[in-house]
Design an enzyme around this catalytic site. Structure first.
Site, PDB file in Angstrom:
ATOM      1  N   LYS A  66      15.430  53.394  39.230  1.00 54.69           N
ATOM      2  CA  LYS A  66      14.657  54.633  39.295  1.00 54.69           C
ATOM      3  C   LYS A  66      15.566  55.846  39.119  1.00 54.69           C
ATOM      4  O   LYS A  66      15.190  56.832  38.479  1.00 54.69           O
ATOM      5  CB  LYS A  66      13.915  54.701  40.627  1.00 54.69           C
ATOM      6  CG  LYS A  66      12.827  53.639  40.762  1.00 54.69           C
ATOM      7  CD  LYS A  66      12.203  53.645  42.141  1.00 54.69           C
ATOM      8  CE  LYS A  66      11.101  52.578  42.249  1.00 54.69           C
ATOM      9  NZ  LYS A  66      10.472  52.535  43.587  1.00 54.69           N
ATOM     10  N   SER A 126       5.359  52.227  46.031  1.00 56.99           N
ATOM     11  CA  SER A 126       6.338  53.312  46.141  1.00 56.99           C
ATOM     12  C   SER A 126       5.830  54.647  45.609  1.00 56.99           C
ATOM     13  O   SER A 126       6.560  55.627  45.618  1.00 56.99           O
ATOM     14  CB  SER A 126       7.629  52.926  45.407  1.00 56.99           C
ATOM     15  OG  SER A 126       7.377  52.699  44.047  1.00 56.99           O
TER      16      SER A 126
END
Length: 771
Positions: free
Chosen positions: A716, A673
Site C-alpha cells: 500500500k 481496511s
C-alpha cells in the site's frame, strides 16, 4: 567376340543366361543405354550393382562379370518408366568402362561355359536334382511344375543356372555363381549350398516340432513365444525379449534403488518375462519397470556452497529483492556449517511480473543444481500430483515424479509455479495431495499412486510461487516459509530496465547499443506514464514496442541511430496512458483516498460520499464485496454515534440518504481496511469539511471507533508513493511493518499511526475534528 556395348546397371536383380525377365528402367542414363541398344542390335550388358542404395553407380560400384542380354520387348509405362523383357544370352566380362554424355558403355568379352561330358558331370547333375527335389519337398516355395522342368533339363550349365534362380539366395551369392564359368565347379558349389539349406530346414522342423508339443498345453500366444525362444536358443541369439529383459535387469541393478523398491522391481521383471508379449498386462508392467529405472534414486549433484558466488549470481540477475537473497544466503551458510540440511520449502508470494520464477532459476544456478518447473495453474485433479493407479488405462505418475525424472537427480530446485491457482472438484483436492509433498516430516516417504513405492523428496529444494496467499488452504500455507515480494519502487524499476530489460530487448530485436540509446528520462517516463503495475512485465512490453519501432526506422533507412528522450517516447508510444500522481489537485469534500492490497500489488482507490434528502437509506455502489459492505455499515454506525460532535440535527440521518461509491465499478473490491476511509468520507460529506488531498489512509474500524491493524502495508505504501501522496494514516499496530518498506519510499512518505477514528478525522479533515 569382344565388342563395345551399352551397360544397364541393375539394383537388387541378377539375370542368368537363357533366363527371361521383365525389368523396369527409370534412370536417365539407363534409358539412354536402352535407346542406344534398340537402335543397333538390341543387345545390352546387364551388370548388378554392389550397393542398391547408389543412384549413380561408377565403375567401382559394379561387379566385374555380367550377362549379355537381348531386348525382346520394350514398352513405356504411364509413370514415364520403361518396362523391357530381356533374355540372357551369355556370361560376359567387361573392361574399358566409358561414361559418354548420355549413357555408359564398355568393351564386352563373352564367357563360354566349359562343359565336360563325363561320368562326374552326370553324377553332379543327379545329386543336384536330388537335393533340389528334397528342398522342394521341404519348402512350399517350389511348385511341382518347376520341379518337373528342372528334372527334364539335360544341359548341365543350364541346369545349374536354373537351380540358382529358384533357390532363396542373396544377390551376392547368386553373383558368385554367375562368375563360375566351369560347369562342374558351378554344380559342386550349388550342391554344397543346397546341403546347407536343407540342414537349416531340418533345424526349423525340429523347432516346429518342439513348439507343437508345448502348444498343446497352452494357447496360441504361448506357442509364438516358445517358437521365438527355441529359435534364439538354436541360433544362440540374445536379441528380442531375452535381450530386453537382460538390459532392464542391468538398469535395475545400476539405479541405486532402496532395498524394498529393488525387490519389487525384480519381482515385476520376473512377471514380465513370463508373460506373452502380446498380453495387455505385459505392456503395463514394461511401462512400470521403465519408470522405476528412469526416476533418480541416488544420483545427486554436489552443491556449490560458495556465499560470494551465490550473491554474485543473485545480484547479477535481480535488482532489489534483498530479503529473498538474504534467505538463500542463510540457507547456504547453514549447509556449509552442518554439511547436511533438509531442503527448505519457500513460497515466493507477490504480484505478477516481479521475478518470482526467474528468481528460482537463479537459485538453481547459484547452487549448481538441476532446475525443473511444474505449473500448477488450473490443476484440479488429485491424480495430477499423486499419479494414477496402474489399473487405469493410460496411467502415469503425477507431476512430482515426472519432474524428478526430468531433473535426473534427487536434489534439484523444484519450482511449483502458481500454487495458489489450484482448484478442486469431484476428482479430488490437489492442494491436499500437496501436503505430503511440502511437509519436511513426510516427504522423505512420498507415495505416488503409480509407483506405489516410497520416494525421498527431502533433499529437493522446493520453491513455490503465488500471487494471492488467501486462496491457499491454511494447512498447505503452514508448511511453507512465505517470502513476500511486494513490488518495485520507481528507482528499482529504472535499475531493472537499464540492467536487464533493455539489453535483453536490444538483443532480441537485433539492435546494438549504438543504434538505440535510451536516456534515463525516457525510461522513467515509460515507468510513470505508460505502466501501472507492481512488477515489470508491462514495462518490458513497452520497451519491446520502442525497440520494434526503432528497428523499422533503421531497416527502412529513415534513421541510422536513434536516441530516445521524453519527446521521442510520446512519438513512439502515443499519448500518456496514465497520470503520474493520483492525488487530487485540491482538497475535496466527501472524497477520501484509500489504500488497497490486491493480487497484483498495492493500489489507491477514491471513496466518494454524497448526502441527499431522503429517508435514511444507505446505497453502496462500485462492485463491493460482502466484507467491504460490512465495513461501510460499521463506518456509518460509528459516524452516527458521533452526532453531537458533528453538530448535526438528531433527525439528520432519518431525513437524508447516504450514497457511498467506489469508482471503477467493473473491478471487484473487498476487504476491511477501507473502514476508516469510509468513515472519513462520510464525516466530510456530513460536516462539509474537505479532506486533505495529500493524505491516503488504511485501517479497519470498529463500531466504537477503534482502528485495527491491516496487512500489506508495504504494498500500500508503494502504491501511495506511485500516486504522489505524501502522508499515510495507518493503524498503530502496523508501526512495526515500516521497516519492510524500501528506504527511498520511507523518506518520501510521512506515516501517521493512529489508534482511534477520532485521530484519523483530526488528521484528515481540513480544520480538524473535535471529539
Amino acid at each position: 567376340m569382344t565388342k563395345i556395348m551399352p551397360i544397364l546397371p541393375l539394383r537388387g536383380l541378377l539375370v542368368f543366361p537363357e533366363m527371361r525377365l521383365h525389368i523396369d528402367v527409370g534412370r536417365d542414363r539407363s534409358v539412354a543405354a536402352l535407346e542406344e541398344a534398340m537402335d543397333n542390335d538390341k543387345e545390352i550388358l546387364l551388370i548388378t550393382q554392389k550397393d542398391v542404395q547408389v543412384d549413380e553407380p561408377t565403375e567401382q560400384d559394379l561387379y566385374s562379370i555380367g550377362t549379355v542380354a537381348y531386348i525382346k520387348q520394350l514398352m513405356k509405362l504411364p509413370n514415364g518408366t520403361l518396362r523391357i523383357l530381356v533374355e540372357g544370352l551369355s556370361r560376359a566380362e567387361w573392361s574399358n568402362y566409358t561414361e559418354n554424355r548420355k549413357y555408359t558403355e564398355a568393351l564386352v568379352k563373352p564367357l563360354i561355359s566349359e562343359i565336360e561330358w563325363d561320368v562326374e558331370t552326370e553324377a553332379l547333375m543327379s545329386i543336384a536334382n536330388d537335393y533340389f527335389a528334397k528342398y522342394a519337398k521341404s519348402s512350399s516355395k517350389i511348385t511341382a511344375e518347376t520341379l518337373a522342368i528342372v528334372k527334364e533339363e539335360e544341359n548341365p550349365s543350364k541346369l545349374a543356372d536354373m537351380l540358382i534362380t529358384h533357390l532363396p539366395f542373396k544377390v551376392a551369392e547368386k553373383q558368385e555363381v554367375l562368375t563360375i564359368i566351369n560347369v562342374k565347379k558351378r554344380l559342386d558349389h550349388l550342391i554344397i549350398r543346397m546341403h546347407d539349406e536343407l540342414e537349416l530346414l531340418e533345424i526349423e522342423k525340429k523347432i516346429n516340432a518342439r513348439v507343437k508339443e508345448a502348444v498343446e498345453r497352452t494357447q496360441k500366444e504361448f506357442y509364438l513365444r516358445e517358437q521365438m525362444k527355441a529359435i534364439q536358443q538354436e541360433l544362440g541369439s540374445s536379441e528380442g525379449k531375452t535381450g530386453e529383459i537382460a538390459e532392464l535387469r542391468k538398469r535395475i541393478e545400476e539405479a541405486g534403488m532402496p532395498e524394498g523398491t529393488h525387490k519389487v522391481a525384480i519381482k515385476e521383471l520376473d512377471r514380465y518375462e513370463k508373460l506373452p508379449s502380446a498380453s495387455a498386462e505385459s505392456g503395463v508392467i514394461r511401462n512400470y519397470i521403465e519408470w522405476l529405472v528412469s526416476v533418480p534414486w541416488s544420483k545427486e549433484t554436489k552443491d556449490r556452497l560458495e556465499i560470494d558466488h551465490a550473491e554474485e549470481i543473485l545480484n547479477r540477475d535481480h535488482d532489489g529483492l534483498e530479503k529473498v537473497k538474504e534467505r538463500i544466503v542463510e540457507y547456504l551458510s547453514v549447509r556449509q556449517m552442518t554439511k547436511s540440511l533438509r531442503g527448505p520449502i519457500l513460497c515466493l508470494a507477490g504480484p505478477p511480473g516481479v521475478g518470482k520464477t526467474s528468481l528460482a532459476r537463479s537459485v538453481a544456478e547459484s547452487l549448481d543444481r538441476e532446475f525443473v518447473r511444474a505449473s500448477l495453474g488450473g490443476v484440479r485433479d488429485e491424480s495430477e500430483i499423486r499419479g494414477h493407479r496402474r489399473t487405469y488405462v493410460g496411467a502415469m505418475p503425477g507431476r512430482i515424479i515426472q519432474g524428478m525424472k526430468k531433473a535426473g537427480t534427487i536434489n534439484p530446485v523444484f519450482l511449483l509455479d502458481e500454487i495458489d491457482k489450484m482448484s478442486n472438484d469431484f476428482r479430488g483436492d490437489p492442494s491436499a495431495a500437496m501436503l505430503e509433498v511440502l511437509d519436511p516430516e513426510q516427504n522423505n516417504t512420498f507415495s505416488d499412486h503409480y509407483l506405489e513405492e516410497p520416494y525421498d523428496l527431502s533433499k529437493v529444494l522446493f520453491i513455490a510461487t503465488a500471487n494471492d496467499l488467501s486462496t491457499i488452504p491454511g494447512p498447505l500455507l503452514d508448511r511453507m516459509e512465505i517470502i513476500t515480494i511486494s513490488g518495485y519502487t520507481e528507482q528499482e524499476k529504472l535499475a531493472i530496465a537499464t540492467n536487464h530489460l533493455l539489453p535483453k530487448q536490444l538483443k532480441e530485436h537485433g539492435l546494438t547499443k549504438s543504434q538505440l540509446i535510451m536516456k534515463e528520462e525516457a525510461l522513467m517516463d515509460i515507468i510513470r506514464y505508460y505502466t501501472r503495475e507492481a512488477g515489470v512485465r508491462s514495462l518490458e512490453r513497452q520497451i519491446a514496442t520502442v525497440c520494434r519501432k526503432v528497428t523499422k526506422l533503421i531497416v527502412t533507412g529513415e534513421r541510422k541511430r536513434v536516441t530516445i528522450n521524453s519527446k521521442m517516447v510520446v512519438e513512439l508510444l502515443g499519448k500518456h496512458k496514465f497520470r503520474h500522481g493520483m492525488a487530487s489537485d485540491e482538497n475535496e469534500v466527501g472524497v477520501a483516498t484509500g489504500l488497497a492490497y490486491t493480487t497484483v500489488g498495492g493500489d489507491t482507490l477514491q471513496i466518494e460520499v454524497n448526502i441527499t434528502p431522503g429517508k435514511g437509506k444507505m446505497q453502496l455502489t462500485g462492485k463491493l464485496g460482502d466484507v467491504m459492505k460490512e465495513s461501510a455499515q460499521a463506518a456509518l454506525s460509528f459516524v452516527r454515534s458521533r452526532t453531537d460532535q458533528l453538530q448535526v440535527d438528531k433527525n439528520f440521518f432519518d431525513e437524508h440518504d447516504i450514497h457511498i461509491h467506489v469508482p471503477e465499478g467493473a473491478v471487484p473490491k473487498d476487504g476491511p481496511s477501507a473502514g476508516i476511509t469510509m468513515a472519513t468520507a462520510i464525516t466530510s460529506a456530513i460536516t462539509n469539511k474537505a479532506i486533505k488531498r495529500e493524505i491516503g489512509m488504511t485501517g479497519e474500524i470498529t463500531l466504537r471507533g477503534r482502528v485495527l491493524p491491516i496487512g500489506g502495508l508495504k504494498e500500500k505504501s508503494l502504491s501511495a508513493h506511485r500516486a504522489g501522496l505524501t502522508t499515510i494514516i495507518c493503524p498503530k499496530d502496523n508501526e512495526r511493518d515500516v521497516d519492510d518498506i524500501p528506504e527511498s519510499v520511507r523518506k518520501a512518505l510521512t506515516f501517521k499511526f493512529v489508534s482511534t477514528a477520532d485521530e484519523v478525522l483530526n488528521l484528515a479533515l481540513d480544520g480538524g475534528f473535535s471529539s
